[in-house]
Scaffold this motif. Structure first.
Motif: not given
Length: 290
Positions: A52-55, A87-96, A192-198
């Motif tokens: 997921a992205v750093p934000t 219990v699990i807490m995660l952003p709704t866009h923080g995984t698949t 080898r991947a960056e979240t802002q470059n794809s």
């Protein structure tokens, strides 16, 4: 009439999910020949942000009750059993995940012309993820990530997209989905991947996707589209054109590596969001069946 009014009417909040009808589901079932089942989700690990992205904060996983509580004597088995709970807490866009139609807007308007202010601290009053049910349909599987020399930010333009579909020999039908493997997730797993470059779809793919009636476009990267977008006026032009303007769903951070190795041009895809009232997206474990 508002210029953004949906073809399904001024009150519609489901968008292209309307295209996933019985015919689309049966078309998906018809491609199943072997009974092979693939999970397309990435693992969720407590304390890890994963791809997921750093934000977006890392997932948190903690226990409410565990074996140690019993070993210490703080709890005892009752009625013939003991149990653990977590219990699990995660952003709704923080995984698949799959994006809701309320996820993006432009000029203060989201899908079907609904005002962005209808997304508040209480969630989305319009176009939340609860407005879309399980998506069970045929998916065209396109692999653009087999060449390790592919530049990390290469845009997949519409001619390449059309060519890949034609080589697969399957004619798109309304309600179908697209699964796009860019190779980004493979690179991420190798460090080898960056979240802002794809690598990802160029915005010039939008009209073809809309004209062919795709209900969902999913990919193995952060945004489905290429990042950076190269558009001086919009960082995510494909999101705006597909989600905001036409109600087409996007799903991101899928792991398509194993599925791509099958070399099959299509699969049955099942992706079901959690029924989060007012949610702007939902974690999901998409399943492909061959």
């Amino acid at each position: 009439m508002n210029a953004l009014t949906s073809r399904w009417g001024a009150t519609d909040e489901a968008g292209a999910y309307n295209l996933v009808d019985q015919a689309a589901t049966l078309r998906g079932l018809a491609v199943v020949k072997e009974g092979r089942v693939f999970s397309l989700a990435v693992p969720i690990k407590g304390g890890s942000r994963g791809p997921a992205v750093p934000t977006r904060p890392a997932a948190q996983h903690f226990m409410i009750r565990d074996g140690g509580d019993y070993c210490s004597g703080a709890m005892a088995e009752r009625a013939g059993f003991g149990f653990s709970d977590d219990v699990i807490m995660l952003p709704t866009h923080g995984t698949t995940h799959i994006d809701a139609l309320a996820h993006v807007w432009r000029d203060g308007r989201m899908y079907n012309g609904f005002e962005a202010r209808q997304v508040s601290s209480r969630g989305a009053a319009r176009c939340g993820i609860d407005k879309v049910g399980p998506i069970v349909t045929r998916a065209l599987v396109l692999d653009f990530g087999s060449d390790d020399s592919t530049p990390a930010t290469k845009p997949i333009q519409v001619d390449a997209l059309i060519g890949a579909v034609e080589r697969g020999g399957i004619e798109p039908q309304p309600g179908d989905a697209l699964l796009i493997r860019t190779g980004w997730m493979t690179a991420f797993k190798a460090g080898r991947a960056e979240t802002q470059n794809s690598s990802g779809l160029h915005s010039d793919c939008a009209d073809w996707i809309i004209e062919n009636g795709f209900a969902l476009v999913a990919a193995d990267n952060v945004a489905v589209e290429v990042l950076p977008s190269g558009d001086a006026d919009c960082a995510v032009p494909l999101h705006i054109r597909l989600i905001r303007d036409n109600g087409v769903y996007l799903a991101e951070l899928l792991d398509l590596d194993e599925l791509a190795r099958s070399k099959r041009p299509a699969c049955l895809l099942m992706i079901s969001p959690l029924r989060i009232e007012g949610g702007l997206g939902s974690p999901s474990n998409p399943v492909a069946v061959l």
